[in-house]
Design an enzyme around this catalytic site. Structure first.
Site, short mmCIF file in Angstrom:
data_model
loop_
_atom_site.label_atom_id
_atom_site.label_comp_id
_atom_site.label_asym_id
_atom_site.label_seq_id
_atom_site.Cartn_x
_atom_site.Cartn_y
_atom_site.Cartn_z
N ARG A 1 26.83 47.33 48.50
CA ARG A 1 26.67 46.87 49.87
C ARG A 1 26.05 47.95 50.72
O ARG A 1 26.07 49.12 50.39
CB ARG A 1 28.03 46.45 50.47
CG ARG A 1 28.49 45.06 50.01
CD ARG A 1 29.81 44.68 50.66
NE ARG A 1 30.81 45.71 50.46
CZ ARG A 1 31.14 46.62 51.38
NH1 ARG A 1 30.58 46.61 52.58
NH2 ARG A 1 32.04 47.54 51.09
N HIS B 1 42.03 41.41 52.07
CA HIS B 1 41.18 41.91 50.98
C HIS B 1 42.11 42.28 49.83
O HIS B 1 42.52 43.44 49.69
CB HIS B 1 40.39 43.14 51.47
CG HIS B 1 39.38 43.63 50.49
ND1 HIS B 1 39.00 44.94 50.39
CD2 HIS B 1 38.65 42.96 49.56
CE1 HIS B 1 38.08 45.07 49.44
NE2 HIS B 1 37.85 43.88 48.92
N LYS C 1 30.60 38.80 50.77
CA LYS C 1 31.35 39.58 51.74
C LYS C 1 30.97 39.20 53.19
O LYS C 1 31.75 39.47 54.11
CB LYS C 1 31.18 41.08 51.48
CG LYS C 1 32.05 41.61 50.33
CD LYS C 1 33.54 41.42 50.58
CE LYS C 1 34.53 42.30 49.86
NZ LYS C 1 34.52 42.46 48.45
N ASP D 1 39.89 38.87 44.85
CA ASP D 1 39.38 39.72 45.94
C ASP D 1 39.71 39.32 47.38
O ASP D 1 39.85 40.18 48.22
CB ASP D 1 37.85 39.81 45.80
CG ASP D 1 37.25 40.99 46.55
OD1 ASP D 1 37.74 42.12 46.36
OD2 ASP D 1 36.30 40.80 47.33
N SER E 1 37.59 49.46 46.88
CA SER E 1 36.78 49.25 45.69
C SER E 1 37.19 50.20 44.56
O SER E 1 37.40 51.39 44.79
CB SER E 1 35.32 49.47 46.05
OG SER E 1 34.51 49.08 44.98
N ARG F 1 28.14 44.87 37.63
CA ARG F 1 29.06 43.77 37.94
C ARG F 1 28.83 42.54 37.09
O ARG F 1 27.71 42.31 36.61
CB ARG F 1 28.86 43.35 39.40
CG ARG F 1 29.23 44.38 40.43
CD ARG F 1 30.67 44.25 40.86
NE ARG F 1 31.05 45.29 41.79
CZ ARG F 1 32.23 45.33 42.41
NH1 ARG F 1 33.12 44.38 42.20
NH2 ARG F 1 32.52 46.31 43.24
N LYS G 1 42.10 45.91 41.86
CA LYS G 1 42.43 44.54 42.27
C LYS G 1 42.06 43.55 41.16
O LYS G 1 42.87 42.72 40.75
CB LYS G 1 41.69 44.14 43.56
CG LYS G 1 42.13 44.89 44.80
CD LYS G 1 41.43 44.36 46.05
CE LYS G 1 39.92 44.52 46.04
NZ LYS G 1 39.44 45.89 45.93
N THR G 2 40.81 43.63 40.71
CA THR G 2 40.33 42.67 39.70
C THR G 2 41.00 42.93 38.36
O THR G 2 41.50 42.00 37.71
CB THR G 2 38.80 42.76 39.58
OG1 THR G 2 38.23 42.41 40.85
CG2 THR G 2 38.28 41.81 38.53
P1 ATP Z 1 36.14 45.86 44.17
O1 ATP Z 1 36.75 45.66 45.55
O2 ATP Z 1 34.94 46.72 44.23
O3 ATP Z 1 35.95 44.58 43.43
P2 ATP Z 1 38.55 46.35 42.54
O4 ATP Z 1 39.73 46.85 43.32
O5 ATP Z 1 38.57 44.94 42.12
O6 ATP Z 1 37.20 46.77 43.33
P3 ATP Z 1 38.40 46.87 39.75
O7 ATP Z 1 37.19 46.05 39.48
O8 ATP Z 1 39.70 46.32 39.30
O9 ATP Z 1 38.46 47.30 41.27
O10 ATP Z 1 38.12 48.29 39.13
C1 ATP Z 1 39.06 49.17 38.58
C2 ATP Z 1 38.30 50.02 37.58
O11 ATP Z 1 39.07 51.12 37.17
C3 ATP Z 1 37.96 49.21 36.35
O12 ATP Z 1 36.71 49.62 35.89
C4 ATP Z 1 39.08 49.63 35.38
O13 ATP Z 1 38.68 49.54 34.05
C5 ATP Z 1 39.30 51.08 35.77
N1 ATP Z 1 40.66 51.62 35.56
C6 ATP Z 1 40.95 52.73 34.88
N2 ATP Z 1 42.26 53.03 34.91
C7 ATP Z 1 42.84 52.07 35.66
C8 ATP Z 1 44.21 51.82 36.04
N3 ATP Z 1 45.20 52.63 35.69
N4 ATP Z 1 44.45 50.72 36.80
C9 ATP Z 1 43.44 49.92 37.19
N5 ATP Z 1 42.14 50.10 36.85
C10 ATP Z 1 41.83 51.17 36.08
MN MN Z 2 37.25 43.36 42.46
#
Ligand code: ATP
Ligand code: MN
Length: 513
Positions: free
Chosen positions: A47, A207, A188, A245, A226, A311, A230-231
Site C-alpha cells: 500500500r 482490523h 483496504k 482481516d 501487518s 501475496r 492474523k491470517t
Molecule cells: P496483513 O495485515 O499484512 O495481512 P497478517 O497479520 O495477516 O498481516 P500473516 O499473513 O499472518 O500476517 O503473517 C504472519 C507471517 O509470519 C507469516 O508469513 C507466518 O508464516 C510468519 N510467522 C512466523 N512465525 C510466526 C508465529 N509464531 N506466529 C504467526 N506467524 C508467524
Molecule cells: Mn492477513
C-alpha cells in the site's frame, strides 16, 4: 484503447475462468504450475499510505480525524480526476464486479468495482462477498471503486502527493485509485469507508481476523498489524475460519466484511500452514509478485526478488470448514498480536482493562528494517487501534467501542508476542508457529484462566507460569536472553517508546478536541 467507431466493452461479473482468459490475452498475468494466476503489481508492491486522501466535503469533514495520515483534498481536484477516469472508462475496455461488503445482511454494502485490469476484477471477486445471480438483478451500488493503474496524476495540477493516488469521497461514496497496481488498495479502501459508515450504526469496525470453535459457540478475534499473524493463526485446523482481516462487532455478534483472504506467501511452508498453502495453489487464486520458473512455471515462495510482501488472494471457502455465513456470536477471547523483533514482550500475557485500552491505542509491532549496509535492526511501529491507515474517526472512538463491548460481554483480552524470543532479531529466533499455536490453544481451551501468573516488573504484565506445549525458556523472555541485564535495558527502552507514543496520541486528541 478502443479503435474509432468501436464501442468500449464493459465486461461485467465475469467468472474466474473468463477472467483468466482476459488476463492472459491482455498479457497482464501468467498461469503457474499450480493453477493459480500470477501478476506483478509494478512499482508499488504494497500500500501507498502517503498517496491516500479524503475529499474535504460537507457531509464528512467535521467527523474525520485529520492528521498527517488522513490528508484532505479539495472536491474540485477530485471532480477533475473523476472526469478523466470516467473518460477513460468510456473509451477503454474495463471490467466490473458487483459485490458485497459485510456478511451481516443488516449492514450489507453493495460495492461496484471497475478496473482496468482483468486480474484486479478477479481480485475483487475473490476478496469481497460474491452475490447470487438473483442478488445481481437490479444491483444498485452503494459505493463505487474505480482502479486504473495506468492513470497517473500530476501533483502540481491534481493536488496529489505523487502520480499515485487513492482518493476516498465519503459524501459521494466513490473511491478513485490510480498510479498503482497493488490490489490490496482496493480492499483496504472499502475497509476505510466502513470505518466511517459503521460506527454511526453502532457497529465497531475492526482490523482483525476471526475464527470459531467447531461447536459454533466460541469466537476468537486476533488483532495485529501487518505480518503479526492474523491470517496465519486464524487458519487453524481445529477451528473454523470466519475471516482473515476485517470484521464488524454489532449488538448481535461479529461478522466478516469480506468473502476472501489475502495471505502472505513469503517462505510459506506446507507443514506449518497447510490450509493456506493449499488455497495458494488453487485455480482461481491470484498470486502477487511471486517469483516463478519461466520454463516449468513452478512458483518459488522463498524468493523475495520482487518483494517480501508476496501475496495470495483467494475466496474464503478455499479454507476447509470456513464459516460461509461469515457471522459469529460475541467473542469470548480477543488477542492482540505483536511481532516484537526486540524480543522483550512475553509470548503471552493477560490484560486488565487499563492495559486493554493502552495496548489497543498503542497498536505495536516491530519490523526488521534493512539498512543500506546490510545491517538489520528492529524498528518499532505504532499504529493506533492496529489500524491507523484505515481509521476515519479519532482513535478514542474505536477504543471506547472495544472497551465497552469487552466489559459488556466479559471478554478476556490477551497480548501475544509472535516475534522474537531468546534475544532480539539477529540473536534470538522468531517464535515457532507451533509454539504460538499452543499458546492460542491454551487460551481458547480455558486452561490459562486457572494457571497462576507472575508480574513482569517492566511492563506490568501478568504472565502465566506455564503453558502446555511451550517450554519454560520460551515463556520466560528475560531468562531466555543470553544476558538478563541486556534484556532489562532493551525492555526499558521499549517501554519508554510505548510511553512516548501514548503521550503523543493524548496530545493529538486534546489538540483535536
Ligand atoms: P496483513 O495485515 O499484512 O495481512 P497478517 O497479520 O495477516 O498481516 P500473516 O499473513 O499472518 O500476517 O503473517 C504472519 C507471517 O509470519 C507469516 O508469513 C507466518 O508464516 C510468519 N510467522 C512466523 N512465525 C510466526 C508465529 N509464531 N506466529 C504467526 N506467524 C508467524
Ligand atoms: Mn492477513
Amino acid at each position: 484503447m478502443v479503435a474509432k467507431g468501436e464501442v468500449a466493452v464493459e465486461r461485467r461479473n465475469l467468472s474466474p475462468a473468463a477472467l483468466y482468459e482476459e488476463a492472459i490475452r491482455r498479457d497482464e498475468a501468467a498461469i503457474v504450475s499450480t493453477g493459480a494466476l500470477t501478476a506483478e503489481t509494478g512499482k508499488h508492491t504494497g500500500r501507498s499510505p502517503k498517496d491516500k486522501f479524503f475529499v474535504k466535503e460537507p457531509t464528512s469533514q467535521d467527523a474525520i480525524w485529520w492528521h498527517p495520515g488522513n490528508q484532505p483534498i479539495a472536491s474540485t481536484k477530485f471532480d477533475s480526476l473523476l472526469e478523466r477516469m470516467q473518460q477513460y472508462v468510456a473509451t477503454h475496455d474495463v471490467y466490473t464486479q458487483d459485490v458485497f461488503a459485510c456478511a451481516d445482511p443488516r449492514f450489507r454494502l453493495r460495492v461496484r468495482v471497475i478496473t482496468e485490469m482483468a486480474w484486479h476484477s478477479l481480485f475483487a471477486r475473490n476478496l469481497f462477498i460474491r452475490p447470487t445471480t438473483d442478488e445481481l438483478m437490479d444491483f444498485q451500488p452503494d459505493f463505487t471503486v474505480i482502479a486504473l493503474p495506468s492513470m497517473q496524476a500530476d501533483p502540481a495540477r491534481d493536488g496529489t502527493h505523487s502520480e499515485t493516488f487513492i482518493l476516498v469521497n465519503l459524501g459521494r461514496r466513490i473511491v478513485l485509485i490510480g498510479g498503482t497496481g497493488y490490489a490490496g488498495e482496493i480492499k483496504k479502501s472499502i475497509f476505510t469507508a466502513l470505518n466511517y459508515i459503521l460506527p454511526a450504526q453502532n457497529v465497531f469496525p475492526m482490523h482483525c481476523s476471526a475464527n470459531l470453535s467447531p461447536d459454533g459457540d466460541d469466537v476468537a478475534l486476533f488483532f495485529g498489524l501487518s505480518g503479526t499473524g492474523k491470517t496465519t493463526l486464524s487458519a487453524d485446523p481445529s477451528r473454523r475460519l470466519i475471516g482473515d482481516d476485517e470484521h464488524g462487532w454489532s449488538d448481535r455478534g461479529i461478522f466478516n466484511f469480506e468473502g476472501g483472504c489475502y495471505a502472505k506467501t513469503i517462505r510459506i511452508k506446507k507443514e506449518s500452514e497447510p490450509e493456506i498453502y493449499i488455497a495458494t495453489e488453487s485455480f482461481g487464486t491470484i498470486l502477487e509478485n511471486v517469483v516463478f520458473d519461466s520454463r516449468t512455471r513452478v512458483p518459488d515462495y522463498d524468493s523475495d526478488a520482487k518483494t517480501e510482501n508476496t501475496r495470495a488472494a483467494y475466496p474464503v471457502d478455499l479454507i476447509p470448514n470456513a464459516v460461509l455465513s461469515g457471522m459469529g456470536s460475541h467473542p469470548h477471547n480477543v488477542m492482540f498480536l505483536s511481532a516484537d523483533a526486540f524480543g522483550v514482550l512475553p509470548p503471552v500475557s493477560r490484560l486488565d482493562e487499563d492495559q486493554i485500552r493502552f495496548y489497543f491505542l498503542s497498536g505495536y509491532t516491530a519490523k526488521v528494517a534493512g539498512t543500506e549496509r546490510g545491517v538489520t535492526e528492529p524498528e518499532a511501529t505504532f499504529s493506533t487501534c492496529f489500524a491507523a491507515p484505515f481509521l476515519v474517526l479519532p482513535p478514542e472512538r474505536y477504543a471506547d467501542m472495544l472497551v465497552e463491548r469487552v466489559k459488556r460481554h466479559h471478554v478476556d483480552v490477551w497480548m501475544l508476542n509472535t516475534g522474537w524470543v531468546g534475544g532480539p532479531y539477529g540473536v534470538g529466533e522468531r517464535m515457532s508457529i507451533a509454539h504460538t499455536r499452543a499458546i492460542v490453544r491454551a487460551v481458547l481451551s480455558g486452561e490459562l484462566h486457572s494457571v497462576a501468573t507472575h508480574l513482569d516488573p517492566i511492563f506490568g504484565l501478568q504472565i502465566p507460569n506455564r503453558v502446555p506445549g511451550v517450554p519454560r525458556e520460551v515463556l520466560d523472555t528475560r531468562d531466555s536472553w543470553p544476558d538478563p541485564d541486556d534484556y532489562d535495558r532493551q525492555a526499558t527502552r521499549l517501554r519508554e517508546m510505548f510511553e512516548q507514543n501514548i503521550h503523543q496520541i493524548g496530545k493529538n486528541a486534546s489538540a483535536a478536541g
